[in-house]
Design a protein around this motif. Sequence first.
Motif, mmCIF file in Angstrom:
data_model
loop_
_atom_site.group_PDB
_atom_site.id
_atom_site.type_symbol
_atom_site.label_atom_id
_atom_site.label_comp_id
_atom_site.label_asym_id
_atom_site.label_seq_id
_atom_site.Cartn_x
_atom_site.Cartn_y
_atom_site.Cartn_z
ATOM 1 N N LYS A 175 -0.905 6.509 -5.733
ATOM 2 C CA LYS A 175 -0.446 5.168 -6.124
ATOM 3 C C LYS A 175 -1.215 4.095 -5.366
ATOM 4 C CE LYS A 175 4.346 5.898 -7.558
ATOM 5 N NZ LYS A 175 5.751 5.586 -7.235
ATOM 6 N N ARG A 176 -1.414 4.332 -4.063
ATOM 7 C CA ARG A 176 -2.143 3.349 -3.265
ATOM 8 C C ARG A 176 -3.566 3.180 -3.793
ATOM 9 N NH1 ARG A 176 -4.445 4.621 1.889
ATOM 10 N NH2 ARG A 176 -2.914 6.272 1.964
ATOM 11 N N ALA A 177 -4.219 4.285 -4.122
ATOM 12 C CA ALA A 177 -5.586 4.218 -4.647
ATOM 13 C C ALA A 177 -5.627 3.489 -5.986
ATOM 14 C CB ALA A 177 -6.160 5.628 -4.789
ATOM 15 N N ASP A 222 -6.409 -3.782 -8.287
ATOM 16 C CA ASP A 222 -6.043 -5.035 -7.616
ATOM 17 C C ASP A 222 -4.579 -5.389 -7.871
ATOM 18 O OD1 ASP A 222 -6.582 -7.139 -5.910
ATOM 19 O OD2 ASP A 222 -7.108 -8.497 -7.548
ATOM 20 N N ARG A 223 -3.705 -4.384 -7.670
ATOM 21 C CA ARG A 223 -2.261 -4.563 -7.851
ATOM 22 C C ARG A 223 -1.555 -4.290 -6.520
ATOM 23 N NH1 ARG A 223 0.147 -3.365 -12.885
ATOM 24 N NH2 ARG A 223 2.037 -3.886 -11.740
ATOM 25 N N PRO A 224 -1.314 -5.335 -5.732
ATOM 26 C CA PRO A 224 -0.686 -5.137 -4.430
ATOM 27 C C PRO A 224 0.717 -4.531 -4.519
ATOM 28 C CG PRO A 224 -1.053 -7.479 -4.854
ATOM 29 C CD PRO A 224 -1.662 -6.717 -5.979
ATOM 30 N N ALA A 243 1.717 -1.260 -2.419
ATOM 31 C CA ALA A 243 2.883 -1.230 -1.531
ATOM 32 C C ALA A 243 3.809 -0.061 -1.867
ATOM 33 C CB ALA A 243 3.642 -2.548 -1.609
ATOM 34 N N GLU A 244 3.996 0.203 -3.154
ATOM 35 C CA GLU A 244 4.808 1.361 -3.562
ATOM 36 C C GLU A 244 4.210 2.645 -3.018
ATOM 37 O OE1 GLU A 244 5.714 2.012 -7.714
ATOM 38 O OE2 GLU A 244 6.097 -0.123 -8.005
ATOM 39 N N GLY A 245 2.903 2.755 -3.112
ATOM 40 C CA GLY A 245 2.221 3.936 -2.607
ATOM 41 C C GLY A 245 2.382 4.092 -1.112
#
Length: 59
Positions: free
Chosen positions: A20-22, A28-30, A34-36
């Motif tokens: 998810k972080r990757a 470009d979805r902060p 953050a969820e990741g």
Amino acid sequence: MGEMLDKAKGHANEAIGKAKRAIGEATDRPDITAEGDAQEAKGDLQKAKGDVKGAINRI
């Protein structure tokens, strides 16, 4: 038994969180980033919980 289950869940959450972080960084979805990060942290805690259960069982 609970030790192994907690560790397995922890590894799964950690892997999903990294993915998810990757994805969040690539798109470009902060919010997804953050969820990741949160899911990866949850996985770390689950693995630690499994470690504690294992240590208690070995006493």
